[in-house]
Design a protein around this motif. Sequence first.
Motif, PDB file in Angstrom:
ATOM      1  N   VAL A  60       0.848  -1.193   0.000  1.00 62.75           N
ATOM      2  CA  VAL A  60       0.000   0.000   0.000  1.00 62.75           C
ATOM      3  C   VAL A  60       0.887   1.247   0.000  1.00 62.75           C
ATOM      4  N   ALA A  61       1.899   1.275   0.848  1.00 61.67           N
ATOM      5  CA  ALA A  61       2.809   2.426   0.928  1.00 61.67           C
ATOM      6  C   ALA A  61       3.541   2.634  -0.391  1.00 61.67           C
ATOM      7  N   GLU A  62       3.982   1.556  -1.024  1.00 57.83           N
ATOM      8  CA  GLU A  62       4.723   1.671  -2.284  1.00 57.83           C
ATOM      9  C   GLU A  62       3.848   2.275  -3.379  1.00 57.83           C
ATOM     10  N   VAL A  63       2.594   1.865  -3.456  1.00 61.42           N
ATOM     11  CA  VAL A  63       1.691   2.404  -4.477  1.00 61.42           C
ATOM     12  C   VAL A  63       1.340   3.861  -4.175  1.00 61.42           C
ATOM     13  N   ILE A  64       1.127   4.191  -2.920  1.00 60.50           N
ATOM     14  CA  ILE A  64       0.832   5.578  -2.557  1.00 60.50           C
ATOM     15  C   ILE A  64       1.995   6.485  -2.944  1.00 60.50           C
ATOM     16  N   HIS A  65       3.205   6.006  -2.807  1.00 57.83           N
ATOM     17  CA  HIS A  65       4.379   6.807  -3.174  1.00 57.83           C
ATOM     18  C   HIS A  65       4.374   7.169  -4.664  1.00 57.83           C
ATOM     19  N   ARG A  66       3.664   6.415  -5.485  1.00 54.84           N
ATOM     20  CA  ARG A  66       3.567   6.712  -6.924  1.00 54.84           C
ATOM     21  C   ARG A  66       2.613   7.863  -7.215  1.00 54.84           C
ATOM     22  N   CYS A  67       1.731   8.211  -6.279  1.00 50.39           N
ATOM     23  CA  CYS A  67       0.727   9.258  -6.491  1.00 50.39           C
ATOM     24  C   CYS A  67       1.437  10.595  -6.681  1.00 50.39           C
ATOM     25  N   PRO A  68       1.393  11.167  -7.894  1.00 51.85           N
ATOM     26  CA  PRO A  68       2.176  12.373  -8.144  1.00 51.85           C
ATOM     27  C   PRO A  68       1.651  13.626  -7.443  1.00 51.85           C
ATOM     28  N   SER A  69       0.357  13.682  -7.160  1.00 51.99           N
ATOM     29  CA  SER A  69      -0.223  14.892  -6.584  1.00 51.99           C
ATOM     30  C   SER A  69      -0.086  14.974  -5.073  1.00 51.99           C
ATOM     31  N   GLY A  70       0.191  13.844  -4.439  1.00 49.45           N
ATOM     32  CA  GLY A  70       0.208  13.823  -2.984  1.00 49.45           C
ATOM     33  C   GLY A  70      -1.188  13.744  -2.388  1.00 49.45           C
ATOM     34  N   ALA A  71      -2.206  13.536  -3.232  1.00 49.98           N
ATOM     35  CA  ALA A  71      -3.580  13.401  -2.726  1.00 49.98           C
ATOM     36  C   ALA A  71      -3.687  12.195  -1.800  1.00 49.98           C
ATOM     37  N   LEU A  72      -2.924  11.159  -2.080  1.00 52.04           N
ATOM     38  CA  LEU A  72      -2.842   9.993  -1.200  1.00 52.04           C
ATOM     39  C   LEU A  72      -1.567  10.091  -0.375  1.00 52.04           C
ATOM     40  N   GLN A  73      -1.723   9.893   0.919  1.00 55.15           N
ATOM     41  CA  GLN A  73      -0.585   9.870   1.831  1.00 55.15           C
ATOM     42  C   GLN A  73      -0.809   8.732   2.808  1.00 55.15           C
ATOM     43  N   TYR A  74       0.219   8.400   3.568  1.00 53.38           N
ATOM     44  CA  TYR A  74       0.047   7.321   4.545  1.00 53.38           C
ATOM     45  C   TYR A  74       0.843   7.592   5.810  1.00 53.38           C
ATOM     46  N   HIS A  75       0.394   6.934   6.854  1.00 48.71           N
ATOM     47  CA  HIS A  75       1.098   6.935   8.137  1.00 48.71           C
ATOM     48  C   HIS A  75       1.169   5.478   8.584  1.00 48.71           C
ATOM     49  N   ARG A  76       2.375   5.024   8.870  1.00 49.93           N
ATOM     50  CA  ARG A  76       2.552   3.636   9.307  1.00 49.93           C
ATOM     51  C   ARG A  76       2.277   3.544  10.798  1.00 49.93           C
ATOM     52  N   THR A  77       1.506   2.554  11.182  1.00 51.05           N
ATOM     53  CA  THR A  77       1.193   2.310  12.594  1.00 51.05           C
ATOM     54  C   THR A  77       1.788   0.986  13.065  1.00 51.05           C
ATOM     55  N   ASP A  78       2.627   0.376  12.214  1.00 51.33           N
ATOM     56  CA  ASP A  78       3.229  -0.921  12.528  1.00 51.33           C
ATOM     57  C   ASP A  78       4.700  -0.797  12.913  1.00 51.33           C
ATOM     58  N   GLY A  79       5.144   0.431  13.187  1.00 45.05           N
ATOM     59  CA  GLY A  79       6.535   0.637  13.566  1.00 45.05           C
ATOM     60  C   GLY A  79       7.459   0.903  12.389  1.00 45.05           C
ATOM     61  N   MET A  80       6.964   0.742  11.181  1.00 45.66           N
ATOM     62  CA  MET A  80       7.766   1.038   9.997  1.00 45.66           C
ATOM     63  C   MET A  80       7.726   2.550   9.761  1.00 45.66           C
ATOM     64  N   PRO A  81       8.727   3.094   9.049  1.00 49.78           N
ATOM     65  CA  PRO A  81       8.759   4.551   8.857  1.00 49.78           C
ATOM     66  C   PRO A  81       7.681   5.039   7.887  1.00 49.78           C
ATOM     67  N   ASP A  82       7.248   6.285   8.108  1.00 50.85           N
ATOM     68  CA  ASP A  82       6.379   6.951   7.158  1.00 50.85           C
ATOM     69  C   ASP A  82       7.192   7.254   5.903  1.00 50.85           C
ATOM     70  N   GLU A  83       6.557   7.851   4.906  1.00 52.71           N
ATOM     71  CA  GLU A  83       7.208   8.117   3.631  1.00 52.71           C
ATOM     72  C   GLU A  83       8.474   8.953   3.810  1.00 52.71           C
ATOM     73  N   VAL A  84       9.530   8.509   3.160  1.00 48.51           N
ATOM     74  CA  VAL A  84      10.800   9.221   3.157  1.00 48.51           C
ATOM     75  C   VAL A  84      10.846  10.062   1.885  1.00 48.51           C
ATOM     76  N   PRO A  85      11.097  11.368   2.004  1.00 53.57           N
ATOM     77  CA  PRO A  85      11.134  12.226   0.813  1.00 53.57           C
ATOM     78  C   PRO A  85      12.239  11.829  -0.148  1.00 53.57           C
ATOM     79  N   ASP A  86      11.984  12.041  -1.437  1.00 50.59           N
ATOM     80  CA  ASP A  86      13.015  11.809  -2.453  1.00 50.59           C
ATOM     81  C   ASP A  86      14.172  12.774  -2.221  1.00 50.59           C
ATOM     82  N   VAL A  87      15.395  12.283  -2.396  1.00 47.26           N
ATOM     83  CA  VAL A  87      16.592  13.104  -2.297  1.00 47.26           C
ATOM     84  C   VAL A  87      17.440  12.804  -3.513  1.00 47.26           C
TER      85      VAL A  87
END
Length: 143
Positions: A60-87
């Motif tokens: 789910v997180a990997e597919v949300i990261h493809r959303c170009p507009s940022g309309a979809l975002q996520y927050h992990r509640t399983d101890g995994m990190p939230d989205e890391v910005p592109d660098v």
Amino acid sequence: MTSQPPPRPAAKSYDGEGIVVGFDAHRCLHAAECVRGLPTVFDVDRRPWVQPDNAPADEVAEVIHRCPSGALQYHRTDGMPDEVPDVPTHVSLHADGVLHVRGDLDVATPYGPRHETRVMLCGCGATANTPYCDHSGPCAGHG
């Protein structure tokens, strides 16, 4: 005295096991990365249209990261990190005047600053959702 805009309605939230998915309909430009990438989770013909428990949280997180507009975002509640910005931050101007930006972003909005990782910003200045593109201006004919 300058009048303040009314508060923007909060994004809709969909709770799943290990991940919470947020969706801001005002920012969605229907790139369809979500429905193509994970139709078991994102199905616009179903209510609710987002069902995060229909796939592992990592997918789910990997597919949300493809959303170009940022309309979809996520927050992990399983101890995994939230989205890391592109660098490094990446900015591209598309032929329709939309600026696609990915990175560690602070975006000034009429509702106050927002921290973002993915946005599509209006390049023509004729959006009802400043500074985000909503294809309501001259760019609408290029979608």
